[in-house]
Motif scaffolding. Structure first.
Motif, mmCIF file in Angstrom:
data_model
loop_
_atom_site.group_PDB
_atom_site.id
_atom_site.type_symbol
_atom_site.label_atom_id
_atom_site.label_comp_id
_atom_site.label_asym_id
_atom_site.label_seq_id
_atom_site.Cartn_x
_atom_site.Cartn_y
_atom_site.Cartn_z
ATOM 1 N N MET A 226 -7.499 7.892 4.716
ATOM 2 C CA MET A 226 -7.406 9.112 3.904
ATOM 3 C C MET A 226 -8.365 9.041 2.715
ATOM 4 S SD MET A 226 -4.061 10.819 2.139
ATOM 5 C CE MET A 226 -3.911 9.622 0.848
ATOM 6 N N ARG A 227 -8.415 7.863 2.103
ATOM 7 C CA ARG A 227 -9.308 7.743 0.938
ATOM 8 C C ARG A 227 -10.775 7.817 1.356
ATOM 9 N NH1 ARG A 227 -5.568 3.519 -2.472
ATOM 10 N NH2 ARG A 227 -4.083 5.119 -3.117
ATOM 11 N N ILE A 230 -11.402 11.362 1.739
ATOM 12 C CA ILE A 230 -11.567 12.015 0.420
ATOM 13 C C ILE A 230 -12.962 11.752 -0.128
ATOM 14 C CG2 ILE A 230 -10.794 11.919 -1.977
ATOM 15 C CD1 ILE A 230 -7.933 11.411 -0.824
ATOM 16 N N ASP A 231 -13.386 10.489 -0.021
ATOM 17 C CA ASP A 231 -14.744 10.162 -0.492
ATOM 18 C C ASP A 231 -15.781 10.949 0.287
ATOM 19 O OD1 ASP A 231 -13.624 8.464 -2.267
ATOM 20 O OD2 ASP A 231 -14.024 6.626 -1.116
ATOM 21 N N ARG A 233 -15.383 13.721 1.811
ATOM 22 C CA ARG A 233 -15.325 15.149 1.460
ATOM 23 C C ARG A 233 -15.994 15.395 0.113
ATOM 24 N NH1 ARG A 233 -9.678 18.170 0.427
ATOM 25 N NH2 ARG A 233 -9.811 16.799 -1.372
ATOM 26 N N THR A 234 -15.774 14.491 -0.806
ATOM 27 C CA THR A 234 -16.426 14.650 -2.121
ATOM 28 C C THR A 234 -17.944 14.662 -1.964
ATOM 29 O OG1 THR A 234 -14.573 13.500 -3.128
ATOM 30 C CG2 THR A 234 -16.589 13.648 -4.429
ATOM 31 N N ILE A 684 -6.838 15.216 5.300
ATOM 32 C CA ILE A 684 -6.359 14.700 4.014
ATOM 33 C C ILE A 684 -5.014 15.337 3.667
ATOM 34 C CG2 ILE A 684 -6.810 14.758 1.537
ATOM 35 C CD1 ILE A 684 -9.856 14.631 2.359
ATOM 36 N N GLU A 685 -4.962 16.655 3.853
ATOM 37 C CA GLU A 685 -3.720 17.328 3.480
ATOM 38 C C GLU A 685 -2.565 16.889 4.376
ATOM 39 O OE1 GLU A 685 -4.528 21.476 3.351
ATOM 40 O OE2 GLU A 685 -5.536 21.359 1.396
ATOM 41 N N SER A 688 -1.673 13.531 3.205
ATOM 42 C CA SER A 688 -1.132 13.635 1.853
ATOM 43 C C SER A 688 0.283 14.187 1.903
ATOM 44 C CB SER A 688 -2.051 14.547 1.029
ATOM 45 O OG SER A 688 -1.492 14.767 -0.229
ATOM 46 N N GLU A 689 0.442 15.225 2.693
ATOM 47 C CA GLU A 689 1.772 15.814 2.768
ATOM 48 C C GLU A 689 2.773 14.870 3.430
ATOM 49 O OE1 GLU A 689 1.597 19.668 4.447
ATOM 50 O OE2 GLU A 689 0.401 20.502 2.811
ATOM 51 N N GLU A 690 2.275 14.009 4.294
ATOM 52 C CA GLU A 690 3.177 13.013 4.900
ATOM 53 C C GLU A 690 3.566 11.932 3.900
ATOM 54 O OE1 GLU A 690 0.935 11.599 8.164
ATOM 55 O OE2 GLU A 690 1.510 13.254 9.494
ATOM 56 N N GLY A 691 2.833 11.894 2.788
ATOM 57 C CA GLY A 691 3.170 10.914 1.751
ATOM 58 C C GLY A 691 2.887 9.487 2.168
ATOM 59 N N GLU A 693 0.792 7.416 1.027
ATOM 60 C CA GLU A 693 0.657 6.491 -0.103
ATOM 61 C C GLU A 693 2.027 6.101 -0.643
ATOM 62 O OE1 GLU A 693 -1.909 8.566 -2.765
ATOM 63 O OE2 GLU A 693 -3.704 7.663 -1.924
ATOM 64 N N ASP A 694 2.919 7.104 -0.729
ATOM 65 C CA ASP A 694 4.280 6.787 -1.172
ATOM 66 C C ASP A 694 4.923 5.800 -0.200
ATOM 67 O OD1 ASP A 694 3.895 8.536 -3.187
ATOM 68 O OD2 ASP A 694 4.999 10.205 -2.257
ATOM 69 N N SER A 697 3.515 2.399 -0.749
ATOM 70 C CA SER A 697 4.100 1.778 -1.943
ATOM 71 C C SER A 697 5.503 1.276 -1.643
ATOM 72 C CB SER A 697 4.163 2.793 -3.093
ATOM 73 O OG SER A 697 2.879 3.223 -3.436
ATOM 74 N N GLY B 15 7.787 9.223 -7.282
ATOM 75 C CA GLY B 15 7.426 8.649 -5.969
ATOM 76 C C GLY B 15 7.436 7.135 -5.974
ATOM 77 N N PRO B 17 8.707 3.739 -5.332
ATOM 78 C CA PRO B 17 9.768 3.506 -4.344
ATOM 79 C C PRO B 17 10.871 2.551 -4.785
ATOM 80 C CG PRO B 17 7.788 2.295 -3.757
ATOM 81 C CD PRO B 17 7.420 3.118 -4.944
ATOM 82 N N GLU B 58 3.205 8.490 -8.787
ATOM 83 C CA GLU B 58 2.961 7.073 -8.487
ATOM 84 C C GLU B 58 1.640 6.891 -7.740
ATOM 85 O OE1 GLU B 58 4.196 4.286 -9.181
ATOM 86 O OE2 GLU B 58 3.749 2.863 -7.573
ATOM 87 N N ASN B 59 1.287 7.919 -6.933
ATOM 88 C CA ASN B 59 0.093 7.807 -6.097
ATOM 89 C C ASN B 59 -0.759 9.062 -6.238
ATOM 90 O OD1 ASN B 59 0.589 5.257 -4.715
ATOM 91 N ND2 ASN B 59 2.362 6.320 -3.852
ATOM 92 N N ASN B 61 -1.838 10.818 -3.907
ATOM 93 C CA ASN B 61 -1.466 11.787 -2.876
ATOM 94 C C ASN B 61 0.005 11.637 -2.513
ATOM 95 O OD1 ASN B 61 -4.305 12.836 -2.120
ATOM 96 N ND2 ASN B 61 -4.515 10.601 -2.048
ATOM 97 N N PRO B 62 0.875 12.005 -3.402
ATOM 98 C CA PRO B 62 2.299 11.892 -3.109
ATOM 99 C C PRO B 62 2.692 12.870 -2.003
ATOM 100 C CG PRO B 62 1.980 13.109 -5.134
ATOM 101 C CD PRO B 62 0.630 12.619 -4.723
ATOM 102 N N ALA B 63 3.854 12.638 -1.440
ATOM 103 C CA ALA B 63 4.341 13.541 -0.395
ATOM 104 C C ALA B 63 4.445 14.956 -0.962
ATOM 105 C CB ALA B 63 5.696 13.068 0.115
ATOM 106 N N ALA B 64 4.209 15.935 -0.108
ATOM 107 C CA ALA B 64 4.151 17.321 -0.575
ATOM 108 C C ALA B 64 5.446 17.726 -1.268
ATOM 109 C CB ALA B 64 3.877 18.232 0.618
ATOM 110 N N GLY B 92 -10.264 11.228 -8.462
ATOM 111 C CA GLY B 92 -11.200 10.781 -7.420
ATOM 112 C C GLY B 92 -10.514 10.505 -6.100
ATOM 113 N N GLY B 95 -6.406 13.859 -2.788
ATOM 114 C CA GLY B 95 -6.877 14.638 -1.652
ATOM 115 C C GLY B 95 -6.482 16.102 -1.752
#
Lengths: 868, 373
Positions: A226-227, A230-231, A233-234, A684-685, A688-691, A693-694, A697, B15, B17, B58-59, B61-64, B92, B95
């Motif tokens: 994803m990152r 993003i890069d 896309r930028t 990306i979306e 991103s929407e799937e989260g 990164e969360d 973490s 976010g 965890p 936290e991130n 691109n957190p969950a929507a 940067g 997304g």
């Protein structure tokens, strides 16, 4: 306690009282056949020590004979310096009595109480510990319930007295509990091979960690992707912004328009240049054609001249070739004639030489024929002689006949000599000048002794005849028989007498010698046989009469003449070859010269024809050519001047194409970037929407916890393993200490039977549970019956020795305890019994009378019991 | 000019965890609840602006659902939210979160994407320093020195990063100049990144996280109520507690003779235990029985708390003969205990190896307690 005697009355087969004894210290043997009552002795002793006199138990009834009646068992024991007698009766007038040194000290229940004290303190355990029943191979006795516990207690008491309480040493129930809990907890974590146990906490922690690690990797990959998107896309957006910048687009448009105008102008100018180019090309072409015509005419004229000269030269060369050929032909003829003459001379010399050789061979053949003819004659004469002698030999007496006749003659001579020796002898002594008498017609010289024939006459000159009758008939008969046999054999061969026979023998021997000589002569003359001589003779030239024998020169002379003729022939042959080559070359040169002459004539004719219609060579023609050249040069200069003003058309086209391409490419790129940005944004979306990164973490946090958990469980496992190891090690060492005394007693006994063997003890039964031989553990119950019974006896021997050392002597009774052991082991066991015996009392009961003779122990026997 | 009052907060980390805490669900939920709590505080204190100095999320691109719910809460509140992308939610690597919030079109949510002066309110200029990456290596506030604002405007700086060593670990140390407020003539520089409240100077402060994120910062989180009366005036900063959970980390240094039960009880925080998280790190030496008591007490009180952990790995066993006697005075059990004690005391063994032996001995002690003959 030591047994001194045993008495049975009305016990099974012993309806009459019998006693065994006295029983001494050391090993004693009661050897008797099967069913003689040996096992009855052990059963009776067991009843005496362990069954109350009031008992009617099955074991007691089993002691009763078929006829019934009361059962009585008694024994004498030596204990504490006194002689004790114990006696019990069951199943009728039951009683129990104990005497000490002949005085009754206990009876009835008191006696039982005394016995109980004795058995509980020692004999109870001792009986089970030390008495081995028939067929018993297991270490534990076949006792059950209280008896078994008594036996265990007895062992425990003994070992505890020597080593301390087993529980105290090995940790007892607390140790067992700690071991059990630790092992259980460890088993819940890991398998026996040390791997995490499925379903256990360790396994779950490891699995969690693995799953989380896997999830972390997957999520990391998604986040990275994803990152990266993003890069990308930028970057794409920045590029698209540059491409779509209005100022950039205007500049690009202006550049393209300018380039296209420059190209159009240049293309127009270029068209004018092409016109000038065409004109210049036409002028140049006209001048070139004129020059070519001029050059062609010149060339034809030169060619005609060259052809004339060439033809003249070829004609001269042809004449020279003809002359050379004529000379060569003549030289060849002369050389051919020389060669023929030389060849004729050489042939004649060779013919003469051949005639001489034929003549010489004919002479040689003649000589050989004469020699061969002579040898043939001599050989044939020798053969004729040999055959004649052979005939003589064949006519003479054979060697066998000769041997036979000579034997008979010898016999006759011996008989005659015997007769002669036996005959009266006649010796004459004459008066001077008195005439000699004759005996059988033979004069008898003075003093010579002559035998008198059996029937003969002596003529005495002057007197008359004296007839002799000697009467010696036996000797005469032998002489006559021998003479008759000789005469008969001579007569069979046709010989008149022995002299005729001997003459024939000599004639035969002489003929044999002659035959040998004739044979040797023939073989020397004709070693390959007479036929070979005849063949050699026939092979010689039949007739040499036609060979001329006169008018031939000497062969050496003829040979020299031939050599000289050959050399000459060789020389003229070489000359002939040279002449032929020369002639051939001259012929070839002539043909070439003729062909050249013909060709040059043709060329000359053609060149004359080509040169016939050429224009004239004059100044006007030269001027016309120069004018055309000048016009062409002028047109070229004008064209070049115009061309110099035309810009680089291809460069302009390339510039236009490049600018156009840039515009198109940028439009295409912008379109692609918009698409790409859309795709990237979508991805990306979505992520991103799937989260992701969360989620990453969260997984990383969980990983920290999972690692801690995993480490903690692994640590716990290590702790449990360490604890279990420490407990087991300590318990093993303690057990070893506990069983050390019995182990020391067993050591030499085991060594009698096996090398490098030891027993592993159970601290539950206080008995061995495994045999370790050369490092291999073998549970006792899988060992052979022989090995089991041997171990059972050795262990009891060791316990008995321990008891003895503790001052508590107890008899060891073995009732047919070695039934499975082979001969070698039995002897080893006998040694062990004697080694262990010392001041122990060992009573061996056996039905194997012969085998147990080797025990070497005093023998006991049943004997009627004395009246009490 | 009326001046301005606003709430300064940062590092909400929606976010986050808390996956390494058993009470992760409650801790996560608390982060969602913090925005309404801040909104209520703003209303209660009559402020119209909330400045979030980075790491709202936290991130990047957190969950929507996270950013949508956060945006919904902010949109409903009657305040203007000034959101600065920090290093965790940097521009940067974002997304679409910030774009998504923008697209929602809530007029009271202002995402500060550029380092440029923003008119925050009448007479107030906001100078934001958004971050473009997770680990910026240049001072994002450098531009503020030359930033032009109308004369007489209050200049409020808003930035995220470490200053004079206050860093949460991910950011490079000392990115922001400590005298940035003076250099850029700022009336107040509102900072984020350090999760504990910290006043760097009269005009520069970290508000800390409104809800604590770990044991590094004790107690409850809060926000700063900032009042700037006029350009050049010294700001007044008031701390307002907002955190639902109270975090406490204590180190106990123990020696033989200490009462482990008393030591633990003294270390426990006051207040509602269900909302308290406790970490006790025990060090020093204890006899086997006292070490067992320490663990027993910890096990007994742990369920009272939202989270309780005792790390006694640094407690060395002070093994006395009496301890070994308590296991067994003689025999194999005593020998096993002695072997483990010897291993624990063997300086030549690795520390983990000795720790295993100590733990094994403690376990044996525990297993044999109460079974003494």
């Amino acid at each position: 306690m030591k047994l001194r005697s045993i008495t049975l009355a009305n016990v099974r087969r012993f309806t009459d009282p019998v006693t065994i004894g006295p029983i001494g210290d050391g090993v004693s043997l009661l050897s008797a056949p099967n069913e003689a009552g040996k096992s009855t002795v052990l059963d009776a002793l067991t009843a005496l020590f362990f069954s109350s006199h009031g008992s009617t138990a099955r074991t007691i009834k089993a002691l009763q004979p078929h006829s019934g009646g009361r059962v009585m068992v008694g024994c004498e024991i030596d204990m504490d310096g006194a002689l004790w007698r114990i006696e019990k009766q069951w199943l009728g007038q039951a009683s129990a009595k104990v005497w000490k040194d002949g005085a009754l000290v206990h009876q009835g229940d008191q006696a039982e109480a005394w016995l109980s004290t004795l058995t509980q303190s020692e004999a109870g355990g001792i009986g089970g510990l030390l008495w081995v029943r028939q067929g018993q191979t297991a270490l534990a006795s076949d006792s059950k319930g209280a008896r078994a516990q008594d036996e265990l207690d007895a062992r425990r008491t003994l070992l505890t007295a020597l080593s301390g309480a087993v529980d105290q040493v090995t940790g007892g129930a607390r140790m067992d509990q700690a071991l059990s809990e630790t092992a259980t907890e460890l088993a819940a974590l890991q398998t026996q091979t040390g791997k995490p146990k499925t379903g256990g906490r360790w396994s779950e922690a490891v699995n969690d960690l693995a799953q989380l690690t896997e999830q972390e990797a997957a999520l990391s990959a998604q986040v990275d992707a994803m990152r990266t998107d993003i890069d990308d896309r930028t970057t794409a957006k920045a590029r698209l912004a540059d491409l779509e910048d209005p100022q950039h687009l205007e500049i690009q448009k202006q550049k393209l328009a300018e380039a296209q105008k420059n190209l159009t102008d240049a293309q127009s100018l270029s068209e004018r240049v092409r016109d000038a180019d065409r004109k210049a090309e036409l002028a140049r072409s006209a001048a070139r054609h004129a020059q070519e015509n001029w050059d062609q005419a010149n060339a034809r004229r030169t060619d005609a001249k060259d052809a004339e000269e060439a033809h003249h030269s070829d004609t001269q060369a042809l004449a020279e070739a003809k002359a050379a050929f004529g000379n060569a032909a003549r030289a060849l003829d002369a050389a051919t004639a020389d060669r023929d003459a030389a060849k004729a001379g050489h042939d004649a010399a060779e013919a003469t030489l051949r005639r001489i050789d034929r003549h010489l061979r004919a002479e040689d053949a003649k000589r050989q024929r004469a020699r061969l003819t002579d040898r043939l004659k001599d050989a044939e004469a020798a053969e004729t002689d040999r055959l004649a002698q052979h005939q003589i030999v064949a006519m003479g007496p054979s060697a066998e006949v000769t041997r036979k006749i000579r034997a008979l003659a010898r016999n006759a001579e011996i008989a005659a000599q015997a007769q002669d020796a036996a005959a009266p002898r006649l010796t004459a002594t004459y008066e001077p000048d008195a005439p000699q008498v004759t005996l059988a017609g033979v004069p008898v010289p003075e003093g010579e002794s002559r035998p008198l024939p059996a029937d003969g006459q002596i003529a005495v000159p002057g007197i008359g005849t004296l007839s002799i009758q000697t009467g010696a008939d036996g000797a005469n008969a032998a002489t006559e028989t021998a003479a008759a046999a000789l005469a008969a054999e001579l007569d069979r061969g046709g010989w008149a007498d022995l002299a005729a026979f001997e003459a024939m023998v000599r004639a035969r021997e002489e003929a044999e010698a002659n035959r040998t000589r004739a044979t040797e002569r023939r073989d020397i003359i004709a070693p390959d046989g007479i036929e070979a001589l005849r063949t050699d003779l026939a092979a010689l030239p039949a007739d040499d009469a036609q060979v001329p024998q006169t008018a031939l020169p000497d062969r050496a002379e003829a040979e020299a003449a031939s050599t000289l003729a050959a050399r000459r022939l060789e020389k003229v042959e070489a000359a002939l070859t040279l002449a032929r080559n020369t002639e051939s070359k001259a012929r070839s040169d002539l043909a070439s010269a003729e062909a050249s002459a013909r060709a040059s004539a043709n060329r000359r004719d053609l060149a004359r024809q080509a040169a016939a219609n050429l224009p004239a060579e004059d100044e006007e023609a030269d001027r016309a050519l120069a004018d055309l050249k000048a016009a062409a040069d002028q047109a070229a200069q004008e064209r070049d001047a115009l061309r110099a003003t035309v810009p680089d058309l291809e460069g302009l086209k390339a510039a236009c194409a490049r600018l156009d391409g840039i515009v198109k490419e940028e439009r295409k790129e912008a379109s692609g970037l918009r698409t790409r940005i859309g795709e990237l944004t979508g991805r990306i979306e979505t992520r991103s929407e799937e989260g992701v990164e969360d989620a990453l973490s969260a997984v990383r946090d969980k990983l920290i916890l999972a690692r801690k958990t995993c480490d903690a469980v692994a640590f716990e496992r290590d702790v449990l393993e360490r604890l279990l190891g420490a407990l087991q090690t300590a318990q093993r060492a303690a057990r070893d200490r506990y069983f050390a005394p019995i182990g020391q007693e067993l050591r030499p006994l085991l060594d009698d039977l096996w090398e490098d063997a030891e027993l592993v003890w159970s601290d539950t039964t206080l008995l061995p549970e495994k045999l370790v031989r050369r490092g291999t553990n073998e549970p006792l119950d899988i060992l052979s019956g022989g090995t089991q019974e041997q171990i059972a006896i050795l262990v009891r021997l060791a316990f008995a020795r321990l008891l003895a050392k503790a001052g508590r002597h107890a008899p060891l009774i073995l009732d047919d305890a070695l039934v499975y052991s082979d001969d070698a082991r039995i002897e080893a066991m006998f040694n062990a019994l004697h080694r262990a015996a010392g001041d122990l009392q060992i009573l061996v009961l056996s039905c194997r009378q012969r085998a147990f003779d080797a025990l070497g122990a005093p023998k006991l026997a049943f004997r009627p019991a004395p009246e009490s | 000019m009326a001046g301005i009052r606003f709430l300064h907060t940062a590092d909400i980390h929606i976010g986050k965890p808390f996956g390494n805490y058993p009470a992760a669900d409650r801790l996560r939920a608390a982060r969602h609840d913090i925005l309404p709590r801040i909104a209520r505080l703003a209303t209660e204190h009559g402020v119209a602006h909330v400045l979030i100095a980075g790491d709202l999320f936290e991130n990047p691109n957190p969950a929507a659902e996270l950013w949508r719910q956060a945006a919904a809460v902010m949109a409903e509140a009657p305040v203007d939210w000034w959101l600065l992308p920090g290093n965790h939610d940097n521009l940067g690597q974002s997304g679409g979160t910030w774009d998504g919030i923008d697209r929602l079109g809530h007029p009271n949510i202002h995402i500060l994407r550029k380092a440029a002066v923003v008119a925050m309110a009448d007479g107030v200029s906001l100078l934001p320093a958004p971050l473009m990456s997770r680990r910026p290596h240049e001072d994002p506030t450098g531009w503020m020195d030359d930033a032009v604002t109308p004369d007489g405007h209050i200049r409020i700086g808003l930035a995220h990063g470490s200053i004079t060593g206050f860093s949460e670990g991910e950011m490079p140390d000392d990115v922001i100049a400590p005298d940035r407020a003076a250099l850029a003539r700022l009336d107040y520089l509102a900072l984020g990144d350090w999760h504990g409240e910290m006043e760097i100077g009269a005009r520069t402060a970290y508000s800390g996280a409104p809800e604590r994120t770990g044991f590094q910062h004790a107690g409850r989180g809060g926000v700063s109520l900032v009042e700037v009366s006029d350009a050049g005036a010294t700001p007044k900063v008031t701390r307002l507690e907002t955190g639902a959970f109270s975090w406490h980390a204590t180190t106990l240094d123990l020696v033989p003779g200490d009462d482990p039960e008393a030591a633990i009880m003294a270390a426990l925080p006051d207040g509602p235990r269900r909302e308290s998280l406790v970490r006790i790190v025990a060090r020093g030496r204890l006899p086997l029985d006292a070490a067992a008591v320490l663990q027993d007490i910890a096990a007994a009180v742990a369920p009272d708390f939202c989270h309780f952990e005792l790390d006694d790995s640094a407690v060395k066993a002070d093994i006395a003969p009496a301890d070994l006697d308590a296991i067994a005075p003689s025999g194999a059990l005593r020998q096993a205990a002695q072997d483990l004690a010897d291993q624990a005391a063997d300086e030549e063994r690795a520390e983990r190896d000795r720790a295993v032996a100590r733990a094994a001995l403690a376990r044996l002690y525990g297993a044999t307690r109460g079974t003494a003959e």
